[in-house]
Every structure is written in C-alpha cells, then in structure tokens.
Design an enzyme around this catalytic site. Structure first.
Site, mmCIF file in Angstrom:
data_model
loop_
_atom_site.group_PDB
_atom_site.id
_atom_site.type_symbol
_atom_site.label_atom_id
_atom_site.label_comp_id
_atom_site.label_asym_id
_atom_site.label_seq_id
_atom_site.Cartn_x
_atom_site.Cartn_y
_atom_site.Cartn_z
ATOM 1 N N ASP A 173 0.837 -1.204 0.000
ATOM 2 C CA ASP A 173 0.000 0.000 0.000
ATOM 3 C C ASP A 173 0.868 1.248 0.000
ATOM 4 O O ASP A 173 2.019 1.208 0.457
ATOM 5 C CB ASP A 173 -0.892 0.029 1.247
ATOM 6 C CG ASP A 173 -1.891 -1.114 1.267
ATOM 7 O OD1 ASP A 173 -2.208 -1.643 0.186
ATOM 8 O OD2 ASP A 173 -2.334 -1.476 2.377
HETATM 9 N N1 URA Z 1 -1.468 -6.070 3.679
HETATM 10 C C1 URA Z 1 -1.910 -4.790 3.676
HETATM 11 O O1 URA Z 1 -2.906 -4.464 4.302
HETATM 12 N N2 URA Z 1 -1.215 -3.886 2.965
HETATM 13 C C2 URA Z 1 -0.095 -4.190 2.284
HETATM 14 O O2 URA Z 1 0.513 -3.303 1.671
HETATM 15 C C3 URA Z 1 0.365 -5.522 2.305
HETATM 16 C C4 URA Z 1 -0.345 -6.458 3.010
#
Ligand code: URA
Length: 232
Positions: A102
């Site tokens: 993310d």
């Molecule tokens: N899980 C999440 O919530 N975000 C990520 O970037 C990776 C795994």
C-alpha cells in the site's frame, strides 16, 4: 534481433542516439566495424562492442527496494510518485513488483522483468510466506493468535483467509506471516478483529529479507543465491 535494438536495450541509449554513434564507426560486430543499424544479430552468439567494450545481451534484472511511504507500487501513476521512479537504471518502466505494498506501507519490494520468476512469488499455489511488522491503534488481544490461525472473514468476502501466524511482540506490535496476498489483507484482518493498523512494514518475502544496509528509497541487485532461492 536488429543491432540498434540490441544496443539500445542493453545500454538504455535511445535508438536515435545509437544511429549517431554507429555513424561515427564506434560499433563493431564480431570484430569488424559496422555502420548498419538494421544488421540482424543473434544475442548471446554474436559479439557486439561499443567503443571497444563488449556489450552483453540484455538479461533479466532482479532488484530489492526499500519502499518508503508515499510511493505507489506501480510503474506509472497520475498523482503519486512510483517505486519504479526510484530505480535509476535503463528501461526501469519494464520492471514489475512481485507483490504490491500500500502507498502508506514500507519495506521490502522485489522488482524484476522476469515474469516466470515473479509468478513463483505471487502465485497462491506456491504459498510463499511474507513477513510483516505491524503496529496497531489498540492493544492486540492474545486471542488474535488463534483467530489468525483459524482464518478470518474479511469485509465483503466469503472465503476465510488462509491460516496465518501472528507473533505478538508487545501490546501494539506484532509480526504477521501471510501465505496469500489479498487486497489490503493485513489491515483488513486486524479490522475484522476490531483493531486498526497504524504502521505496516514488510521485512521478508520467502527466503529473501530486506537488506539492513538499505535506507528507505534505496535498492540493490539481488545476489545469484537470492535469485535461485525462489524455487520453481
Ligand atoms: N497487507 C496490507 O494491508 N497492505 C499491504 O501493503 C500488504 C499487506
């Protein structure tokens, strides 16, 4: 393959510039000067030199990057800087990441232009564990360990998550080991238990750990051992 295409791909120099360089007589093919950019060559068989230096066939690239917060895991984005823009090598737009993070998450990203290799990392069939360090808004209840193992129902989904390991480090900090990669999975697993992730950092993908020598935004090539550690 055309000689100008080969040279451009191997060096990152535009084809137009390659034509100029060739016109000056700076390129040789199998020991003889050549002025013909359209000349057909066999990568890996023919010997191409630029200013007397051999130019190797462009092979697949494998990198690890320490993703900083604020960057999107994509090669192009209209409103945010991308992780590819951090990689200062020719044709960086051809690299794809093996599992996104993310925009607000940090940590290990593997980048390659070898689709088969990245498939081994991202395919759920291979069940490659990924390790995340998580901080949460509320204290993590000890019962979360069993809930992660049993599988959780994420908002808007029917299928339970695969068994995941949760190691509680302190009241608001834990390590999570996932073998699948659903959308915002770690955040949604904690949300399913009424908690909220405030920081998410990926430390490891299968056998490959984020190099402690890297700072946020830095990258390095993977070693041959690291590349080979991702088994077919
Ligand atoms: N899980 C999440 O919530 N975000 C990520 O970037 C990776 C795994």
């Amino acid at each position: 393959m055309r000689l100008d295409k080969y040279l451009s791909q191997a060096t990152g120099i535009s084809r137009k510039e390659i034509h100029r360089i060739m016109h000056r007589g700076d390129v040789s093919l199998n020991g003889d000067e050549t002025l013909n950019p359209a000349q057909h060559i066999e990568p890996g068989v023919d010997s191409v030199c630029l200013n007397g230096e051999p130019v190797g066939a462009p092979g697949p690239r494998y990198l690890m990057l320490y993703k900083p917060a604020g960057y999107v895991s994509a090669s192009g984005d209209p409103s945010h800087p991308t992780i590819n823009s951090l990689v200062d090598i020719p044709r960086n737009d051809e690299l794809h990441c093996c599992g996104r993070l993310d925009i607000d998450a940090t940590g290990l990203i593997l980048l390659t232009d070898d689709g088969k290799w990245s498939h081994r990392i991202t395919s759920p069939r291979h069940k490659l564990p990924k390790r995340y360090r998580v901080e949460t808004a509320d204290p993590i209840d000890a019962s979360a360990v069993q809930a992660f193992l049993d599988g959780l129902k994420l908002h808007g989904e029917h299928k339970l998550t695969q068994p995941a390991e949760l190691e509680i480090l302190s009241s608001n900090e834990a390590l999570v080991y996932l073998t699948e990669g659903r959308y915002h999975q770690v955040k949604r697993m904690f949300a399913a238990l009424g908690n909220r992730v405030t920081a998410l950092h990926r430390e490891q993908i299968g056998p490959i750990s984020l190099d402690p020598a890297l700072s946020p935004g830095e990258y390095r090539e993977l070693t041959t051992t690291e590349i080979a550690s991702i088994k077919p």
